[in-house]
Each structure stands twice: as C-alpha cells, then as structure tokens.
Motif scaffolding. Structure first.
Motif, PDB file in Angstrom:
ATOM      1  N   PHE A  81      11.402 -10.473 -30.977  1.00  0.00           N
ATOM      2  CA  PHE A  81      11.474 -10.620 -29.524  1.00  0.00           C
ATOM      3  C   PHE A  81      11.635 -12.083 -29.137  1.00  0.00           C
ATOM      4  CE2 PHE A  81       9.370 -11.516 -25.486  1.00  0.00           C
ATOM      5  CZ  PHE A  81      10.164 -10.744 -24.643  1.00  0.00           C
ATOM      6  N   ILE A  82      10.855 -12.947 -29.751  1.00  0.00           N
ATOM      7  CA  ILE A  82      10.931 -14.371 -29.441  1.00  0.00           C
ATOM      8  C   ILE A  82      12.313 -14.921 -29.772  1.00  0.00           C
ATOM      9  CG2 ILE A  82      10.075 -16.646 -30.141  1.00  0.00           C
ATOM     10  CD1 ILE A  82       7.292 -15.350 -30.328  1.00  0.00           C
ATOM     11  N   ILE A  83      12.837 -14.544 -30.916  1.00  0.00           N
ATOM     12  CA  ILE A  83      14.148 -15.043 -31.346  1.00  0.00           C
ATOM     13  C   ILE A  83      15.239 -14.645 -30.361  1.00  0.00           C
ATOM     14  CG2 ILE A  83      15.937 -14.784 -33.103  1.00  0.00           C
ATOM     15  CD1 ILE A  83      13.624 -14.624 -35.171  1.00  0.00           C
ATOM     16  N   PHE A  84      15.258 -13.379 -29.940  1.00  0.00           N
ATOM     17  CA  PHE A  84      16.358 -12.895 -29.109  1.00  0.00           C
ATOM     18  C   PHE A  84      16.123 -13.011 -27.611  1.00  0.00           C
ATOM     19  CE2 PHE A  84      17.294 -10.794 -33.142  1.00  0.00           C
ATOM     20  CZ  PHE A  84      18.620 -11.160 -33.284  1.00  0.00           C
ATOM     21  N   ALA A  85      14.899 -13.182 -27.169  1.00  0.00           N
ATOM     22  CA  ALA A  85      14.630 -13.237 -25.735  1.00  0.00           C
ATOM     23  C   ALA A  85      14.387 -14.642 -25.215  1.00  0.00           C
ATOM     24  CB  ALA A  85      13.437 -12.352 -25.398  1.00  0.00           C
ATOM     25  N   LEU A  86      13.880 -15.510 -26.046  1.00  0.00           N
ATOM     26  CA  LEU A  86      13.495 -16.825 -25.561  1.00  0.00           C
ATOM     27  C   LEU A  86      14.698 -17.668 -25.143  1.00  0.00           C
ATOM     28  CD1 LEU A  86      11.012 -18.482 -25.005  1.00  0.00           C
ATOM     29  CD2 LEU A  86      11.157 -19.399 -27.317  1.00  0.00           C
ATOM     30  N   MET A  87      15.752 -17.653 -25.901  1.00  0.00           N
ATOM     31  CA  MET A  87      16.906 -18.491 -25.573  1.00  0.00           C
ATOM     32  C   MET A  87      17.562 -18.081 -24.254  1.00  0.00           C
ATOM     33  SD  MET A  87      18.337 -21.165 -26.161  1.00  0.00           S
ATOM     34  CE  MET A  87      18.715 -21.966 -27.646  1.00  0.00           C
ATOM     35  N   PRO A  88      17.817 -16.798 -23.983  1.00  0.00           N
ATOM     36  CA  PRO A  88      18.366 -16.448 -22.663  1.00  0.00           C
ATOM     37  C   PRO A  88      17.440 -16.832 -21.519  1.00  0.00           C
ATOM     38  CG  PRO A  88      18.654 -14.622 -24.174  1.00  0.00           C
ATOM     39  CD  PRO A  88      17.806 -15.629 -24.877  1.00  0.00           C
ATOM     40  N   VAL A  89      16.136 -16.721 -21.733  1.00  0.00           N
ATOM     41  CA  VAL A  89      15.180 -17.115 -20.687  1.00  0.00           C
ATOM     42  C   VAL A  89      15.286 -18.611 -20.418  1.00  0.00           C
ATOM     43  CG1 VAL A  89      12.719 -17.353 -20.168  1.00  0.00           C
ATOM     44  CG2 VAL A  89      13.599 -15.208 -21.095  1.00  0.00           C
ATOM     45  N   ILE A  90      15.341 -19.406 -21.474  1.00  0.00           N
ATOM     46  CA  ILE A  90      15.463 -20.862 -21.316  1.00  0.00           C
ATOM     47  C   ILE A  90      16.764 -21.220 -20.612  1.00  0.00           C
ATOM     48  CG2 ILE A  90      15.769 -23.030 -22.579  1.00  0.00           C
ATOM     49  CD1 ILE A  90      13.788 -21.913 -24.660  1.00  0.00           C
ATOM     50  N   LEU A  91      17.869 -20.603 -21.021  1.00  0.00           N
ATOM     51  CA  LEU A  91      19.160 -20.884 -20.388  1.00  0.00           C
ATOM     52  C   LEU A  91      19.154 -20.448 -18.917  1.00  0.00           C
ATOM     53  CD1 LEU A  91      21.630 -19.873 -23.224  1.00  0.00           C
ATOM     54  CD2 LEU A  91      21.072 -22.177 -22.447  1.00  0.00           C
ATOM     55  N   GLY A  92      18.572 -19.292 -18.647  1.00  0.00           N
ATOM     56  CA  GLY A  92      18.505 -18.817 -17.266  1.00  0.00           C
ATOM     57  C   GLY A  92      17.685 -19.740 -16.383  1.00  0.00           C
ATOM     58  N   LEU A  93      16.531 -20.166 -16.868  1.00  0.00           N
ATOM     59  CA  LEU A  93      15.703 -21.098 -16.099  1.00  0.00           C
ATOM     60  C   LEU A  93      16.411 -22.434 -15.890  1.00  0.00           C
ATOM     61  CD1 LEU A  93      12.152 -20.439 -17.594  1.00  0.00           C
ATOM     62  CD2 LEU A  93      12.968 -19.883 -15.301  1.00  0.00           C
ATOM     63  N   SER A  94      17.103 -22.900 -16.909  1.00  0.00           N
ATOM     64  CA  SER A  94      17.853 -24.155 -16.771  1.00  0.00           C
ATOM     65  C   SER A  94      18.913 -24.040 -15.685  1.00  0.00           C
ATOM     66  CB  SER A  94      18.518 -24.527 -18.093  1.00  0.00           C
ATOM     67  OG  SER A  94      17.573 -24.705 -19.089  1.00  0.00           O
ATOM     68  N   TYR A  95      19.610 -22.899 -15.657  1.00  0.00           N
ATOM     69  CA  TYR A  95      20.621 -22.683 -14.631  1.00  0.00           C
ATOM     70  C   TYR A  95      19.990 -22.656 -13.244  1.00  0.00           C
ATOM     71  CZ  TYR A  95      24.059 -20.436 -11.674  1.00  0.00           C
ATOM     72  OH  TYR A  95      24.904 -20.147 -10.654  1.00  0.00           O
ATOM     73  N   LEU A  96      18.896 -21.917 -13.109  1.00  0.00           N
ATOM     74  CA  LEU A  96      18.247 -21.813 -11.799  1.00  0.00           C
ATOM     75  C   LEU A  96      17.728 -23.165 -11.311  1.00  0.00           C
ATOM     76  CD1 LEU A  96      16.280 -18.471 -12.239  1.00  0.00           C
ATOM     77  CD2 LEU A  96      18.359 -18.859 -10.881  1.00  0.00           C
ATOM     78  N   ILE A  97      17.148 -23.936 -12.201  1.00  0.00           N
ATOM     79  CA  ILE A  97      16.632 -25.254 -11.816  1.00  0.00           C
ATOM     80  C   ILE A  97      17.769 -26.180 -11.396  1.00  0.00           C
ATOM     81  CG2 ILE A  97      15.519 -27.340 -12.713  1.00  0.00           C
ATOM     82  CD1 ILE A  97      13.727 -25.424 -14.378  1.00  0.00           C
ATOM     83  N   THR A  98      18.835 -26.221 -12.185  1.00  0.00           N
ATOM     84  CA  THR A  98      19.945 -27.118 -11.816  1.00  0.00           C
ATOM     85  C   THR A  98      20.639 -26.642 -10.546  1.00  0.00           C
ATOM     86  OG1 THR A  98      21.458 -25.937 -13.299  1.00  0.00           O
ATOM     87  CG2 THR A  98      20.398 -27.922 -14.156  1.00  0.00           C
ATOM     88  N   ARG A  99      20.697 -25.339 -10.327  1.00  0.00           N
ATOM     89  CA  ARG A  99      21.391 -24.797  -9.154  1.00  0.00           C
ATOM     90  C   ARG A  99      20.575 -24.994  -7.881  1.00  0.00           C
ATOM     91  NH1 ARG A  99      24.449 -23.592  -5.525  1.00  0.00           N
ATOM     92  NH2 ARG A  99      25.205 -21.521  -5.078  1.00  0.00           N
ATOM     93  N   PHE A 100      19.302 -24.628  -7.913  1.00  0.00           N
ATOM     94  CA  PHE A 100      18.533 -24.601  -6.679  1.00  0.00           C
ATOM     95  C   PHE A 100      17.654 -25.832  -6.462  1.00  0.00           C
ATOM     96  CE2 PHE A 100      19.406 -20.092  -7.580  1.00  0.00           C
ATOM     97  CZ  PHE A 100      20.141 -19.817  -6.436  1.00  0.00           C
TER      98      PHE A 100
END
Length: 112
Positions: A81-100
């Motif tokens: 779970f950590i291997i496959f879920a953590l990276m999309p979560v990190i990328l998603g949060l990075s996008y949201l932070i840079t966008r908003f």
C-alpha cells in the motif's frame, strides 16, 4: 575526512559533467549522441554512483550483494500500500499546494 571530500568531489564531477554536457547541447555549442534530457537524468545519479563506488572500493562489498540489499522489499499489504499509494498522494498534494497556495497554473498533459 579525506574520503568525505573525495566523495563530494566525485559527486560534483559526475553530476556536473552530465549536466554541463546537457547545458552545452541546449545552447547549440555541441551535439550529443542522445537527447540532452538523458544526460540531465544521468547527472542526477551522481550521489548514487559515488556512494556505490565508495561501498565497493573502501568497504570491499560486492556489487551483486549491494544490489540485492538495495532492492530487497519486505512483502506485506502495508508495504505494498505504501509503495503504490504514497507517491500519487505526494504528487497530488504538490499539485494542490502549487495551484492554490502559490497560484501556479499549469496543465498536466498526462491527465488529458
């Protein structure tokens, strides 16, 4: 202390050789046999290459053993779970932070 200085010198030499070649190609000063992006990516492996060299040279560790230890993954649902879920979560949060937060508007081509 001498090995530490040698390590950093090797890292910078390796990294900036590849990044420098990429930069020279981007300025049309020289032509590379491969796309310059490959040289930029290869330069990012400078610390890993230097670390591998020092493990083999000074700790006398075999390359095959280093690779086996590096890519040894304990299986289990938690680790998978950590291997496959953590990276999309990190990328998603990075996008949201840079966008908003910072107001940077960019499109993600791979979402189209």
């Amino acid at each position: 202390m001498k090995r530490l200085v040698c390590f950093f010198l090797l890292v910078y030499l390796f990294t900036w050789t590849f990044w420098g070649l990429s930069l020279l190609e981007s300025r049309d000063i020289l032509t590379l046999p491969f796309p310059r992006e490959y040289f930029g990516i290869a330069g990012g492996f400078g610390p890993s290459v230097a670390g591998l060299y020092f493990l083999i040279r000074y700790q006398k560790r075999p390359f095959k053993r280093i690779m086996a230890e590096t890519f040894k993954v304990k299986t289990g649902w938690k680790n998978i779970f950590i291997i496959f879920a953590l990276m999309p979560v990190i990328l998603g949060l990075s996008y949201l932070i840079t966008r908003f937060v910072f107001g940077i508007d960019y499109t993600l081509e791979w979402f189209n």
